[in-house]
Scaffold this motif. Sequence first.
Motif, short mmCIF file in Angstrom:
data_model
loop_
_atom_site.label_atom_id
_atom_site.label_comp_id
_atom_site.label_asym_id
_atom_site.label_seq_id
_atom_site.Cartn_x
_atom_site.Cartn_y
_atom_site.Cartn_z
N PHE A 55 51.63 -2.18 -35.01
CA PHE A 55 51.72 -2.96 -36.24
C PHE A 55 51.28 -4.41 -35.98
N THR A 56 51.75 -4.99 -34.89
CA THR A 56 51.37 -6.36 -34.58
C THR A 56 49.87 -6.47 -34.36
N VAL A 57 49.32 -5.54 -33.63
CA VAL A 57 47.88 -5.59 -33.33
C VAL A 57 47.06 -5.44 -34.62
N LEU A 58 47.44 -4.52 -35.49
CA LEU A 58 46.67 -4.32 -36.71
C LEU A 58 46.76 -5.52 -37.64
N ARG A 59 47.85 -6.26 -37.58
CA ARG A 59 47.95 -7.50 -38.37
C ARG A 59 47.06 -8.60 -37.78
N ARG A 60 46.66 -8.47 -36.52
CA ARG A 60 45.82 -9.47 -35.86
C ARG A 60 44.44 -8.91 -35.50
N LEU A 61 44.09 -7.75 -36.04
CA LEU A 61 42.91 -7.05 -35.57
C LEU A 61 41.62 -7.84 -35.79
N GLY A 62 41.47 -8.46 -36.95
CA GLY A 62 40.25 -9.22 -37.22
C GLY A 62 40.06 -10.34 -36.20
N ALA A 63 41.14 -11.06 -35.90
CA ALA A 63 41.07 -12.16 -34.95
C ALA A 63 40.82 -11.65 -33.54
N ALA A 64 41.52 -10.60 -33.13
CA ALA A 64 41.38 -10.08 -31.76
C ALA A 64 39.99 -9.53 -31.53
N GLN A 65 39.42 -8.87 -32.52
CA GLN A 65 38.06 -8.34 -32.36
C GLN A 65 37.04 -9.47 -32.26
N ALA A 66 37.26 -10.53 -33.01
CA ALA A 66 36.33 -11.66 -32.95
C ALA A 66 36.36 -12.32 -31.58
N VAL A 67 37.54 -12.50 -31.01
CA VAL A 67 37.65 -13.12 -29.69
C VAL A 67 37.10 -12.20 -28.61
N ARG A 68 37.38 -10.90 -28.72
CA ARG A 68 36.81 -9.97 -27.74
C ARG A 68 35.30 -10.03 -27.74
N ALA A 69 34.68 -10.12 -28.93
CA ALA A 69 33.23 -10.21 -29.02
C ALA A 69 32.72 -11.49 -28.40
N ALA A 70 33.47 -12.58 -28.54
CA ALA A 70 33.06 -13.85 -27.95
C ALA A 70 33.17 -13.82 -26.43
N LEU A 71 34.19 -13.17 -25.92
CA LEU A 71 34.42 -13.13 -24.48
C LEU A 71 33.55 -12.09 -23.78
N ALA A 72 33.22 -11.03 -24.49
CA ALA A 72 32.43 -9.93 -23.90
C ALA A 72 31.48 -9.40 -24.96
N PRO A 73 30.34 -10.06 -25.14
CA PRO A 73 29.42 -9.67 -26.22
C PRO A 73 28.95 -8.22 -26.14
N LYS A 74 28.87 -7.67 -24.93
CA LYS A 74 28.47 -6.28 -24.77
C LYS A 74 29.70 -5.39 -24.91
N ASN A 75 29.65 -4.43 -25.82
CA ASN A 75 30.82 -3.61 -26.09
C ASN A 75 31.20 -2.76 -24.88
N ARG A 131 43.13 -19.19 -20.40
CA ARG A 131 42.68 -20.54 -20.02
C ARG A 131 42.10 -21.28 -21.22
N GLU A 132 41.39 -20.56 -22.09
CA GLU A 132 40.64 -21.21 -23.18
C GLU A 132 41.21 -20.83 -24.55
N ARG A 133 42.48 -20.46 -24.59
CA ARG A 133 43.05 -19.87 -25.79
C ARG A 133 42.89 -20.76 -27.03
N ASP A 134 43.25 -22.02 -26.95
CA ASP A 134 43.20 -22.88 -28.14
C ASP A 134 41.79 -22.96 -28.71
N ALA A 135 40.80 -23.15 -27.85
CA ALA A 135 39.42 -23.28 -28.32
C ALA A 135 38.91 -21.95 -28.88
N LEU A 136 39.24 -20.85 -28.23
CA LEU A 136 38.78 -19.54 -28.70
C LEU A 136 39.42 -19.17 -30.03
N VAL A 137 40.70 -19.48 -30.18
CA VAL A 137 41.38 -19.20 -31.45
C VAL A 137 40.77 -20.03 -32.57
N ALA A 138 40.55 -21.30 -32.33
CA ALA A 138 39.97 -22.17 -33.35
C ALA A 138 38.58 -21.69 -33.76
N ALA A 139 37.78 -21.28 -32.79
CA ALA A 139 36.43 -20.80 -33.10
C ALA A 139 36.48 -19.50 -33.89
#
Length: 461
Positions: A55-75, A131-139
Amino acid sequence: MSTPSSPKAGGAPPLHRLLANAADAVQAVREGHSLTDWLSRCPADIRPGVQALSFTVLRRLGAAQAVRAALAPKNPPPRVDALLVTALALLWPGETAYADHTLVDQAVHAVRQRAPNSAGFANAVLRRFLRERDALVAAAEADPVARFNHPRWWQDRLRADWPDHWQALLQANQQKPPMTLRVNPAHEDLPSYLARLTEAGIGAHPAGSLFPQAVVLDEPRPVQALPDFDRGHASVQDASAQLAAPLLLGRVRPQDLSPDEAWPELGAGARVLDACAAPGGKTAHLQELAGNRLDLLALDADAKRLERVRQNLQRLALEGTVKAADARATADWWDGRPFDAILLDAPCSASGIVRRHPDVRWLRRPEDIPALARIQAELLDALWPLLKPGGRLVYATCSVFKAEGQDQIDAFLQRHGDARARQFDRGAGHLLPLAENAGQDLAPGAAAVTDGFYYALLHKS
């Protein structure tokens, strides 16, 4: 779709196993499967923990997927990706269920068990996020899907329907819902059941005067902990869902009646149809209020879900005929005797109950809304001729989209000249899960008591 894995016997399941199962649940949703269906196959001893995490993950899924793509562009491989997304969502600011280092360690452990060659990659991704949580979340939150954790089309539809409330509705969907009960008047009234809850050490309060049987628990509890639940003294049902039965039975007098116009309550033997009855909460509520004296027929197209209707009626010692049928195909089930009243709790997008079903936003597609609206219109048109002159039909959806609510009823009234929508000062129309919804008379501080619903009471002239 992967199958839930069982924990080892003895003791609490380790976090890495919960994370792995939660990631599988999230991946199942991303592949188009219902979270409820997936969880039903999850071993009982880990199901609560897996449900809470997913439940927690699905409520944050849009954000988590965006950060994962930023950290690892290749799926990465899907199951590794799902574990990364799960861990990122749980590491999001404000999610404090586990210490950061514990969560990373256990997530990497889960990856190592499933894809050993990806463990180092997962460890690097998650530690970089810390390490970069604040900047990644803001982006990430510059993207509306990541910011609001709903698909863009869903946001656009809400903005068009509710230009003053759309952001508040999206934020309401992110909240954990309360557990609400319906007290059975055949056994006791609301104050006495509240007193019994207090004696049992369970904090609770009334939902408000609009919901005379509704009790909101301070914290969710297993139903086995509730006083005399198994004997039918209470049922779990959202407060908004408790409006259908009194509207249909005539417990609320429309405000547009003339002074000499009667609005009788349905009495003993009244012939009532619940056209889309499963899982049976509203079905049971009708008989509770009517003293179990209605001639009640409960239909549903899903024979498996109808078993829940039977179980609800049995636990509450209530009567009713239960039949599996598509309500639109009236020739298959109707005996030709008209109904005094019909409840049509129509299939819908469930856009009003997203906080209870956080997978819904990710499962729905834009084309689903017009398709569901067509089914709703077909049901209305098929059932209306089965109603007696002078009879009433309550149309309900657990949706905040106007296409499934007011727009649907406006179109129906254009098609049927013998139909009139009765007016109420509260309890009908679109009920939004917001404190500022003036149509709701809520208890103080009960901003999140109700789900989003639509009700219309149609009177046949």
